[in-house]
Enzyme design. Structure first.
Site, PDB file in Angstrom:
ATOM      1  CD  GLU A   1      -1.685  -8.922   1.527  1.00 23.64           C
ATOM      2  OE1 GLU A   1      -2.769  -9.486   1.415  1.00 23.64           O
ATOM      3  OE2 GLU A   1      -1.416  -7.858   0.954  1.00 23.64           O
TER       4      GLU A   1
ATOM      5  NE  ARG B   1      -1.132  -4.498  10.095  1.00 22.97           N
ATOM      6  CZ  ARG B   1      -0.016  -3.798  10.089  1.00 22.97           C
ATOM      7  NH1 ARG B   1       0.621  -3.548  11.207  1.00 22.97           N
ATOM      8  NH2 ARG B   1       0.475  -3.329   8.952  1.00 22.97           N
TER       9      ARG B   1
ATOM     10  CB  SER C   1      -0.935   0.008   1.206  1.00 18.44           C
ATOM     11  OG  SER C   1      -0.183   0.064   2.410  1.00 18.44           O
TER      12      SER C   1
END
Lengths: 340, 340
Positions: free
Chosen positions: A283, A289, A72
């Site tokens: 990932e 998270r 990102s």
């Protein structure tokens, strides 16, 4: 061994992040001084990795992560070609330092210095540097460097071919991975990422890219976006476009990772796709998270979901190791060189 | 009874299609005369329906379709507000004629005369006309009238609120449905449709629209795009954004249809979603018209997949009829008025 093919350095030391902020500030106000990249000690890098990715890698029972810059933050839409060149080099160099410090656990994937409207040839020197000098095994290719405005041509357009020629020459695949969204319609990890995965696959259906480049290989992350869930739709659309069966048209060259964060999604992925086309990945530390209140485990602890499938030994080996060694030949060569 | 909540008039008589072509030709060359809408006989409409949608409806054992103009031809990105006003009226009037000819089998859904950059208030008179005068029960709302450039604000933006107020006042839900893609990156039915479904859901996660409009209801078609496959991701992203659990935050107001064209996808949809949130639909005659060589049946014969689930009577009734009567109160009233 267990190879996680999709990890990003999302926990970079503050000096790295400060450089990017200074770079953007300089873009906004060219009167400001050219930013310089601050000192980052090996210990800082060690701590940022040991407390995060490496800790989780060990806890979850994997061995190695193919590690690339934070997706990102690639931010190809920000600034100019020069902005991306400088930033890509800084990000890739930092990945290289991680790999040097933890060679048993990390291998490098590079970001490309893409910029909207800039020819892809400008990304080739950095790719070549990362592969030939730094030992990286894959690049992340952004199909939309505009950040959600989708102003570039489709991946099947000839303007991308110089990159594909270089990838084949270097024997590296690409993970198709967009960056942040500059379009308020698209949440980055909730919409833009999924949409890009889906879009790329449909572009490949419409084209005939692998007839041109039979050695070219793409990993489509996040479980292939919407594709496996709608596999009947894609088989039907391909037939409607008079394309061969997808297993012949695309599936020798396209692979999906296991970044799907619940058991039913992983179940579907493995029901629909051949084990030859699935690469283990999490990932992490990444988009999601938290801990799933329904399971008590992290959403992105994807190894649990794959383990729950109780694959036979052949398929298990493919998904956790064999496919990665086949799709990333430079990773295989590196492991073979270590007697692995 | 079995209600298919998602069908489009993709088999319109030639005069209707010729009008649209003339309208576009006039846009390209304003010297050309203003197009006039040709004569279409009831028999032409009857034949176009009896040989297609109605034939398949009967063969597959459904009773009624919520029927709206061909989605890919809404073409909101073409021309001006005036273009869309004229075209939407023509399309909706034609749907109304179908419903008048086959009142037992079709009920109307309208397209809105949206146009990029034009305020949504301009769509309200046509919505009101379709509901109040023509008896339609739902509208199709295009979250991206630019046709793949995504230049409008997200669905949670206040600029859309006048539409939502009118929908609540009229007691009609909206199906979120884009039209053709004017962006070469996005295949319409293979990428743009899926992306819009996924994008809309994520916009709703980010916002808090149903606190503002507790009576507002959206149907997200095509099985919810990528969402059910990535349900863990969306639950995790919502938690990361400090939103309530999705079943409280969105799932009293958002519904997915069953336009997923293979058994594993339908299996996942029903495993992940509550039966209260799933509406039977096929989108026929639509995006994927062929026969699946793996099953010997049409890809879009979605009733076969739902039947194969062997739902209990309670859930089966919800998915085939009950949810539709709840989500589309005007449909329920219409059926009750007929003693159904």
């Amino acid at each position: 061994m267990i190879i996680d093919c999709h990890g990003h350095y999302t926990t970079t030391p503050p000096a790295h992040n400060a450089f990017r902020e200074a770079q953007q500030a300089h873009l906004d106000d060219p009167q400001l001084p050219e930013p310089s990249y601050g000192e980052i000690s090996d210990d800082e890098i060690r701590e940022s990795i040991e407390q995060n990715q490496l800790k989780l890698l060990r806890e979850r029972g994997a061995d190695m992560t193919i590690f690339s810059p934070r997706a990102s933050w690639m931010g190809h839409h920000i600034g100019s070609d020069e902005t991306s060149q400088v930033w890509a080099r800084a990000c890739n160099d930092l990945i290289s330092r991680v790999v040097s410090l933890f060679p048993d656990n990390f291998v490098g994937g590079c970001m490309l210095p893409q910029s909207p409207g800039v020819e892809i040839e400008r990304s080739l020197p950095e790719l070549e540097r990362c592969v030939a000098e730094l030992g990286f095994v894959v690049c992340n290719l952004n199909p939309d460097p505009s950040g959600g405005h989708w102003t570039s041509p489709p991946l099947t357009d000839e303007s991308w071919f110089p990159l594909y020629e270089k990838m084949v020459e270097l024997s590296v695949p690409a993970m198709i991975h967009v960056s942040a969204s500059d379009n308020v319609n698209f949440h980055a990890t909730g919409a833009h990422y999924m949409n890009a995965d889906t879009t790329a696959f449909m572009q490949l259906i419409q084209g005939d890219l692998f007839a041109e480049f039979p050695e070219l290989r793409f990993i489509i992350p996040h479980g292939g976006g919407a594709v496996p869930y709608h596999w009947g739709r894609y088989r039907g659309l391909a037939a409607g476009l008079d394309k061969p069966l997808l297993r012949e048209h695309l599936m020798r060259n396209v692979f999906f990772d296991t970044c799907v964060y619940h058991q039913p999604g992983i179940d579907l992925l493995f029901e629909v796709m051949d084990a030859d086309n699935i690469l283990f990945a999490s990932e992490m530390v990444g988009a999601v998270r938290g801990i799933d209140p329904e399971t008590g485990f992290h959403f992105d602890d994807t190894k649990r979901y794959v383990d729950a499938l109780k694959l036979d030994d052949v398929d298990r080996h493919k998904v956790f190791e064999g496919n990665a060694r086949r799709v990333y030949p430079r990773l295989d060569a590196l492991l073979v060189g270590r007697g692995l």
